[in-house]
Design a protein around this motif. Sequence first.
Motif, PDB file in Angstrom:
ATOM      1  N   ASP A   1      -6.967 -58.606  50.150  1.00  0.00           N
ATOM      2  CA  ASP A   1      -7.508 -57.321  50.602  1.00  0.00           C
ATOM      3  C   ASP A   1      -6.706 -56.690  51.745  1.00  0.00           C
ATOM      4  N   ARG A   2      -5.626 -57.346  52.141  1.00  0.00           N
ATOM      5  CA  ARG A   2      -4.820 -56.815  53.236  1.00  0.00           C
ATOM      6  C   ARG A   2      -3.771 -55.823  52.731  1.00  0.00           C
ATOM      7  N   TYR A   3      -3.314 -54.990  53.610  1.00  0.00           N
ATOM      8  CA  TYR A   3      -2.215 -54.077  53.308  1.00  0.00           C
ATOM      9  C   TYR A   3      -0.891 -54.759  53.636  1.00  0.00           C
ATOM     10  N   ILE A   4       0.133 -54.415  52.861  1.00  0.00           N
ATOM     11  CA  ILE A   4       1.498 -54.861  53.144  1.00  0.00           C
ATOM     12  C   ILE A   4       2.333 -53.620  53.423  1.00  0.00           C
ATOM     13  N   SER A   5       3.007 -53.616  54.541  1.00  0.00           N
ATOM     14  CA  SER A   5       3.810 -52.441  54.889  1.00  0.00           C
ATOM     15  C   SER A   5       5.009 -52.307  53.968  1.00  0.00           C
ATOM     16  N   GLY A   6       5.440 -51.067  53.791  1.00  0.00           N
ATOM     17  CA  GLY A   6       6.627 -50.813  52.987  1.00  0.00           C
ATOM     18  C   GLY A   6       7.838 -51.512  53.570  1.00  0.00           C
ATOM     19  N   GLN A   7       7.929 -51.551  54.885  1.00  0.00           N
ATOM     20  CA  GLN A   7       9.051 -52.209  55.543  1.00  0.00           C
ATOM     21  C   GLN A   7       9.060 -53.704  55.244  1.00  0.00           C
ATOM     22  N   SER A   8       7.867 -54.321  55.255  1.00  0.00           N
ATOM     23  CA  SER A   8       7.777 -55.750  54.952  1.00  0.00           C
ATOM     24  C   SER A   8       8.231 -56.027  53.514  1.00  0.00           C
ATOM     25  N   LEU A   9       7.814 -55.165  52.580  1.00  0.00           N
ATOM     26  CA  LEU A   9       8.239 -55.330  51.190  1.00  0.00           C
ATOM     27  C   LEU A   9       9.759 -55.191  51.072  1.00  0.00           C
ATOM     28  N   CYS A  10      10.320 -54.222  51.766  1.00  0.00           N
ATOM     29  CA  CYS A  10      11.772 -54.010  51.730  1.00  0.00           C
ATOM     30  C   CYS A  10      12.516 -55.235  52.239  1.00  0.00           C
ATOM     31  N   GLU A  11      12.067 -55.776  53.355  1.00  0.00           N
ATOM     32  CA  GLU A  11      12.746 -56.919  53.958  1.00  0.00           C
ATOM     33  C   GLU A  11      12.614 -58.170  53.099  1.00  0.00           C
ATOM     34  N   THR A  12      11.416 -58.374  52.531  1.00  0.00           N
ATOM     35  CA  THR A  12      11.194 -59.559  51.699  1.00  0.00           C
ATOM     36  C   THR A  12      12.001 -59.501  50.416  1.00  0.00           C
ATOM     37  N   LEU A  13      12.062 -58.317  49.808  1.00  0.00           N
ATOM     38  CA  LEU A  13      12.735 -58.155  48.521  1.00  0.00           C
ATOM     39  C   LEU A  13      14.213 -57.817  48.671  1.00  0.00           C
ATOM     40  N   GLY A  14      14.623 -57.404  49.863  1.00  0.00           N
ATOM     41  CA  GLY A  14      16.023 -57.045  50.079  1.00  0.00           C
ATOM     42  C   GLY A  14      16.420 -55.765  49.379  1.00  0.00           C
ATOM     43  N   VAL A  15      15.510 -54.789  49.368  1.00  0.00           N
ATOM     44  CA  VAL A  15      15.781 -53.514  48.696  1.00  0.00           C
ATOM     45  C   VAL A  15      15.410 -52.364  49.627  1.00  0.00           C
ATOM     46  N   THR A  16      15.681 -51.149  49.176  1.00  0.00           N
ATOM     47  CA  THR A  16      15.388 -49.964  49.979  1.00  0.00           C
ATOM     48  C   THR A  16      13.934 -49.538  49.799  1.00  0.00           C
ATOM     49  N   ARG A  17      13.450 -48.695  50.727  1.00  0.00           N
ATOM     50  CA  ARG A  17      12.111 -48.127  50.606  1.00  0.00           C
ATOM     51  C   ARG A  17      11.989 -47.310  49.327  1.00  0.00           C
ATOM     52  N   GLN A  18      13.067 -46.624  48.956  1.00  0.00           N
ATOM     53  CA  GLN A  18      13.059 -45.813  47.741  1.00  0.00           C
ATOM     54  C   GLN A  18      12.804 -46.689  46.519  1.00  0.00           C
ATOM     55  N   ALA A  19      13.434 -47.866  46.488  1.00  0.00           N
ATOM     56  CA  ALA A  19      13.257 -48.775  45.356  1.00  0.00           C
ATOM     57  C   ALA A  19      11.816 -49.284  45.295  1.00  0.00           C
ATOM     58  N   VAL A  20      11.247 -49.610  46.449  1.00  0.00           N
ATOM     59  CA  VAL A  20       9.855 -50.062  46.488  1.00  0.00           C
ATOM     60  C   VAL A  20       8.934 -48.943  46.016  1.00  0.00           C
ATOM     61  N   TRP A  21       9.121 -47.764  46.546  1.00  0.00           N
ATOM     62  CA  TRP A  21       8.283 -46.615  46.182  1.00  0.00           C
ATOM     63  C   TRP A  21       8.368 -46.333  44.680  1.00  0.00           C
ATOM     64  N   LYS A  22       9.585 -46.400  44.118  1.00  0.00           N
ATOM     65  CA  LYS A  22       9.777 -46.123  42.692  1.00  0.00           C
ATOM     66  C   LYS A  22       9.050 -47.150  41.830  1.00  0.00           C
ATOM     67  N   ASN A  23       9.181 -48.427  42.155  1.00  0.00           N
ATOM     68  CA  ASN A  23       8.546 -49.471  41.352  1.00  0.00           C
ATOM     69  C   ASN A  23       7.028 -49.438  41.474  1.00  0.00           C
ATOM     70  N   ILE A  24       6.513 -49.151  42.654  1.00  0.00           N
ATOM     71  CA  ILE A  24       5.054 -49.035  42.818  1.00  0.00           C
ATOM     72  C   ILE A  24       4.543 -47.830  42.035  1.00  0.00           C
ATOM     73  N   GLY A  25       5.301 -46.755  42.025  1.00  0.00           N
ATOM     74  CA  GLY A  25       4.917 -45.584  41.232  1.00  0.00           C
ATOM     75  C   GLY A  25       4.833 -45.908  39.754  1.00  0.00           C
ATOM     76  N   GLN A  26       5.788 -46.693  39.259  1.00  0.00           N
ATOM     77  CA  GLN A  26       5.779 -47.087  37.848  1.00  0.00           C
ATOM     78  C   GLN A  26       4.596 -48.005  37.540  1.00  0.00           C
ATOM     79  N   LEU A  27       4.269 -48.894  38.470  1.00  0.00           N
ATOM     80  CA  LEU A  27       3.104 -49.758  38.275  1.00  0.00           C
ATOM     81  C   LEU A  27       1.820 -48.929  38.223  1.00  0.00           C
ATOM     82  N   LYS A  28       1.721 -47.919  39.074  1.00  0.00           N
ATOM     83  CA  LYS A  28       0.545 -47.037  39.055  1.00  0.00           C
ATOM     84  C   LYS A  28       0.421 -46.327  37.714  1.00  0.00           C
ATOM     85  N   GLU A  29       1.543 -45.875  37.175  1.00  0.00           N
ATOM     86  CA  GLU A  29       1.532 -45.181  35.884  1.00  0.00           C
ATOM     87  C   GLU A  29       1.042 -46.093  34.768  1.00  0.00           C
TER      88      GLU A  29
END
Length: 334
Positions: A14-42
């Motif tokens: 139930d916790r939130y994960i920051s976009g920055q934390s996702l970027c650092e963990t995955l080693g990708v850009t914020r744009q890449a995280v945003w794009k993949n989350i958008g596709q999951l929402k779709e």
Amino acid sequence: MKAKILKLLQEASDRYISGQSLCETLGVTRQAVWKNIGQLKEMGYEIVSVSGKGYRLVSTPDRLYAPEIQSFLPEDGFCQKVECHDEIDSTNLRAKQLAELGEPEGMLVVADKQTAGRGRRGRGWTSEAGVGIYMSYILRPSLPPSKVSGVTLVTALAMCQAISQVCGVQPLIKWPNDVILDGKKVCGILTEMSSEIQYVHYAVTGIGVNANQTEFAEDIREHATSIYLQTGKRVPRAELTAAFAKSFGEYYAVFERDGNLRSLVEEYDHILANRDKEVLVYHGMVEDAKPEDIARGIARGINEDGSLLVEIDGTLQAVRSGEVSIRGVNGYVE
């Protein structure tokens, strides 16, 4: 990347994960995280985002989606690759095609619907869309062909464990290839292989699970049920698929190490539906059996080769799955 994002969101609960934390963990850009989350929402994954907090997974759709299945699996586990289809003729056929092309052991082919599913001895398997799980594992066992039939028993053990863990109900096994609840089938297994006299090129174990069906055709409803009908709870199909994939890898490792089922006999016998009960042993097809093709005895468990030990006229006989069918005295199981 979607599998890793889903895994991180699931672990956060139930916790939130920051976009920055996702970027650092995955080693990708914020744009890449945003794009993949958008596709999951779709695709139906409900992910909320709050400025200053990040992302939180609220709900998941009931679908068989490779990244979600992989999100439940350990990165160093037996199952390293999942291929999902909305519709396919047969997951066993697809798995055999991939095996012929050199796909490694541990690949899992999953489908939401099959148009040509098959069971043991060529029987058809109903594969309705949106409610069942139809999957096949590619295996390359380092065992002689005569030992490969044990894979079917390993598969049944793994499915029983997965259903127990995810659905909170303990199934039993009807030897050799059915998993049952309340005396009715919820899962069927078909293992096939390509081999020479002393060498196995590959094996494919196919599994059909009645997960969320609410009704069955008249010709099978006497012997078939679903996990949903037995528990009253919808089955999270992706989670159950992953739980099975993980359990199978663990049991299969023991089977490969020993070269037989000796370390698994006690656990298998504990959930063997017919153990210490009278059974009918049919030599050949049940539907075509003549009185002289049927023996009556008491099932006592399995041996390390996976044969069923049946006490007939005071003598313990080992019957092999490719030669016989087993039924209860009064019906399918009992």
